[in-house]
Write a protein that holds these residues in place. Structure first.
Motif, PDB file in Angstrom:
ATOM      1  N   ILE A 117       0.840  -1.208   0.000  1.00 19.68           N
ATOM      2  CA  ILE A 117       0.000   0.000   0.000  1.00 19.68           C
ATOM      3  C   ILE A 117       0.870   1.251   0.000  1.00 19.68           C
ATOM      4  O   ILE A 117       0.621   2.206  -0.734  1.00 19.68           O
ATOM      5  CB  ILE A 117      -0.945  -0.018   1.213  1.00 19.68           C
ATOM      6  N   VAL A 118       1.920   1.233   0.821  1.00 18.79           N
ATOM      7  CA  VAL A 118       2.813   2.391   0.897  1.00 18.79           C
ATOM      8  C   VAL A 118       3.547   2.604  -0.423  1.00 18.79           C
ATOM      9  O   VAL A 118       3.664   3.727  -0.912  1.00 18.79           O
ATOM     10  CB  VAL A 118       3.815   2.210   2.056  1.00 18.79           C
ATOM     11  N   ILE A 119       4.043   1.526  -1.012  1.00 19.66           N
ATOM     12  CA  ILE A 119       4.748   1.634  -2.290  1.00 19.66           C
ATOM     13  C   ILE A 119       3.820   2.183  -3.375  1.00 19.66           C
ATOM     14  O   ILE A 119       4.197   3.056  -4.160  1.00 19.66           O
ATOM     15  CB  ILE A 119       5.331   0.272  -2.704  1.00 19.66           C
ATOM     16  N   ALA A 162      13.123  12.815  -7.429  1.00 21.70           N
ATOM     17  CA  ALA A 162      12.802  13.794  -6.391  1.00 21.70           C
ATOM     18  C   ALA A 162      11.367  13.628  -5.900  1.00 21.70           C
ATOM     19  O   ALA A 162      11.099  13.717  -4.691  1.00 21.70           O
ATOM     20  CB  ALA A 162      13.022  15.207  -6.932  1.00 21.70           C
ATOM     21  N   ALA A 163      10.442  13.379  -6.831  1.00 18.91           N
ATOM     22  CA  ALA A 163       9.026  13.249  -6.453  1.00 18.91           C
ATOM     23  C   ALA A 163       8.803  12.021  -5.581  1.00 18.91           C
ATOM     24  O   ALA A 163       8.043  12.072  -4.601  1.00 18.91           O
ATOM     25  CB  ALA A 163       8.162  13.167  -7.708  1.00 18.91           C
ATOM     26  N   PHE A 164       9.443  10.897  -5.922  1.00 22.45           N
ATOM     27  CA  PHE A 164       9.275   9.683  -5.114  1.00 22.45           C
ATOM     28  C   PHE A 164       9.810   9.903  -3.704  1.00 22.45           C
ATOM     29  O   PHE A 164       9.174   9.513  -2.711  1.00 22.45           O
ATOM     30  CB  PHE A 164       9.998   8.508  -5.777  1.00 22.45           C
ATOM     31  N   THR A 165      10.976  10.549  -3.609  1.00 25.26           N
ATOM     32  CA  THR A 165      11.581  10.774  -2.296  1.00 25.26           C
ATOM     33  C   THR A 165      10.713  11.686  -1.442  1.00 25.26           C
ATOM     34  O   THR A 165      10.483  11.408  -0.256  1.00 25.26           O
ATOM     35  CB  THR A 165      12.985  11.370  -2.461  1.00 25.26           C
ATOM     36  N   ILE A 166      10.222  12.774  -2.019  1.00 28.02           N
ATOM     37  CA  ILE A 166       9.427  13.711  -1.230  1.00 28.02           C
ATOM     38  C   ILE A 166       8.063  13.107  -0.883  1.00 28.02           C
ATOM     39  O   ILE A 166       7.511  13.385   0.183  1.00 28.02           O
ATOM     40  CB  ILE A 166       9.266  15.055  -1.966  1.00 28.02           C
ATOM     41  N   THR A 167       7.510  12.271  -1.768  1.00 25.56           N
ATOM     42  CA  THR A 167       6.249  11.609  -1.435  1.00 25.56           C
ATOM     43  C   THR A 167       6.438  10.628  -0.292  1.00 25.56           C
ATOM     44  O   THR A 167       5.585  10.526   0.604  1.00 25.56           O
ATOM     45  CB  THR A 167       5.672  10.888  -2.661  1.00 25.56           C
ATOM     46  N   ALA A 168       7.560   9.900  -0.310  1.00 29.83           N
ATOM     47  CA  ALA A 168       7.860   8.988   0.799  1.00 29.83           C
ATOM     48  C   ALA A 168       8.007   9.759   2.111  1.00 29.83           C
ATOM     49  O   ALA A 168       7.560   9.299   3.174  1.00 29.83           O
ATOM     50  CB  ALA A 168       9.142   8.199   0.498  1.00 29.83           C
ATOM     51  N   PHE A 169       8.610  10.946   2.032  1.00 31.79           N
ATOM     52  CA  PHE A 169       8.718  11.799   3.218  1.00 31.79           C
ATOM     53  C   PHE A 169       7.329  12.214   3.700  1.00 31.79           C
ATOM     54  O   PHE A 169       7.025  12.182   4.903  1.00 31.79           O
ATOM     55  CB  PHE A 169       9.566  13.024   2.882  1.00 31.79           C
ATOM     56  N   GLY A 170       6.473  12.606   2.762  1.00 34.41           N
ATOM     57  CA  GLY A 170       5.118  13.001   3.131  1.00 34.41           C
ATOM     58  C   GLY A 170       4.308  11.859   3.716  1.00 34.41           C
ATOM     59  O   GLY A 170       3.557  12.047   4.680  1.00 34.41           O
ATOM     60  N   VAL A 171       4.461  10.656   3.146  1.00 31.76           N
ATOM     61  CA  VAL A 171       3.746   9.486   3.673  1.00 31.76           C
ATOM     62  C   VAL A 171       4.224   9.175   5.085  1.00 31.76           C
ATOM     63  O   VAL A 171       3.425   8.809   5.959  1.00 31.76           O
ATOM     64  CB  VAL A 171       3.946   8.277   2.743  1.00 31.76           C
ATOM     65  N   LEU A 272      13.364   6.588   3.599  1.00 31.53           N
ATOM     66  CA  LEU A 272      12.054   7.121   4.000  1.00 31.53           C
ATOM     67  C   LEU A 272      10.930   6.142   3.683  1.00 31.53           C
ATOM     68  O   LEU A 272       9.962   6.025   4.450  1.00 31.53           O
ATOM     69  CB  LEU A 272      11.798   8.450   3.291  1.00 31.53           C
ATOM     70  N   LEU A 273      11.067   5.427   2.568  1.00 33.58           N
ATOM     71  CA  LEU A 273      10.070   4.401   2.235  1.00 33.58           C
ATOM     72  C   LEU A 273      10.046   3.326   3.311  1.00 33.58           C
ATOM     73  O   LEU A 273       8.967   2.880   3.732  1.00 33.58           O
ATOM     74  CB  LEU A 273      10.382   3.795   0.874  1.00 33.58           C
ATOM     75  N   GLY A 274      11.232   2.904   3.760  1.00 34.09           N
ATOM     76  CA  GLY A 274      11.292   1.907   4.825  1.00 34.09           C
ATOM     77  C   GLY A 274      10.668   2.404   6.116  1.00 34.09           C
ATOM     78  O   GLY A 274       9.952   1.658   6.800  1.00 34.09           O
ATOM     79  N   VAL A 275      10.915   3.674   6.453  1.00 34.91           N
ATOM     80  CA  VAL A 275      10.318   4.247   7.666  1.00 34.91           C
ATOM     81  C   VAL A 275       8.800   4.314   7.527  1.00 34.91           C
ATOM     82  O   VAL A 275       8.056   4.003   8.476  1.00 34.91           O
ATOM     83  CB  VAL A 275      10.904   5.647   7.941  1.00 34.91           C
TER      84      VAL A 275
END
Length: 284
Positions: A117-119, A162-171, A272-275
């Motif tokens: 779901i997160v991915i 950049a978008a994937f990283t910032i989205t992972a931060f937002g999630v 960030l995705l792992g977190v």
């Protein structure tokens, strides 16, 4: 008379189910964005204003100091970054909305891993953000940036990263939030300083030591700088102006190569995705 219990079979989790969950969440993010034209326009308005209004105004002030280049050309990579960053964060914020209306709980009880779901959420936010960024790419010719296929492909790749990283931060931020007001307040507090300290709006050369230190530890700096270097490699700029506006990022005098910068952004995104996945596994 004895009542007989009816057995209920819950499908087991598998890689195929998780992959389908990623696809479903991604598709839902795209549908939600396409059907919200107001959001599409509002996400584009701010960077366009910065680029054409702020860029033109600042350009008139520094016109004599930087001959041979339009100041909006300098700001262009920063505005691309701002577009994908803001869009990615707003996409991540929809998690809080889903929690308020109970849809998130329905997803969490599905027979798929919460990591899927997160991915799917991060991929959906990244794709939506890149879609917004493509609109800014289409304006390249208006600020003196050529429509070079290699440049456009390079910027697309760097935008997605950049978008994937910032989205992972937002999630990660949204995983424990209970209402939208709290999330957006925290988002503004976190994102706006990062944007201003990324070199999106001013050169990184000749900064005071304290400001240079802040830009160096800012993760967004390593997303903006590769885009600017790609743009400046495609335009004709006098060497002294290039050194002034496009100095790159330095660590104790060492020029950080673009692959290292992109690798750092990818590593931060993966962390960030792992977190975020760990946060969701602890979520109720």
């Amino acid at each position: 008379m004895t009542a007989e219990a009816i057995a209920v079979r819950v499908p087991g989790r598998s890689f195929g189910h998780d992959l389908r969950a990623v696809k479903v969440v991604l598709h839902r993010e795209l549908l939600r964005f396409v059907n919200d034209r107001t959001r599409m326009l509002s996400m584009l308005l701010q960077p366009v204003l910065w680029l054409f209004v702020m860029g033109t105004g600042l350009g008139s002030l520094v016109q004599g100091a930087i001959p041979g280049i339009d100041y909006r050309t300098f700001m262009y990579p920063g505005m691309i970054s701002m577009t994908v960053i803001m869009t990615g964060m707003f996409s991540a914020g929809s998690i809080v909305w889903d929690r308020e209306f109970g849809f998130l709980r329905e997803m969490l009880v599905a027979p798929v891993s919460r990591g899927a779901i997160v991915i799917g959420k991060c991929l959906g936010g990244a794709v939506v953000a890149v879609g917004q960024g493509i609109v800014i790419l289409a304006m390249a010719g208006l600020v003196g940036v050529p429509y070079s296929p290699s440049l456009m492909l390079t910027l697309l790749f760097e935008m997605f990263l950049a978008a994937f990283t910032i989205t992972a931060f937002g999630v990660t931020l949204a995983a424990r939030m209970k209402n939208m007001q709290t999330f957006f307040g925290l988002m503004q507090m976190a994102i706006m300083p990062m944007i201003f300290l990324s070199g999106a709006m001013f050169p990184l050369a000749n900064l005071p030591s304290w400001l240079h230190a802040l830009t160096t530890v800012n993760p967004l700096t390593y997303a903006v700088d590769p885009m600017r270097q790609a743009v400046f490699a495609s335009v004709s700029v006098p060497p002294e102006v290039d050194a002034m506006l496009n100095p790159g990022v330095q660590w104790f005098g060492w020029q950080v190569p673009i692959p290292v910068e992109l690798g750092l952004v990818a590593a931060i995104g993966a962390a960030l995705l792992g977190v975020a996945i760990a946060q969701f596994r602890r979520a109720d």
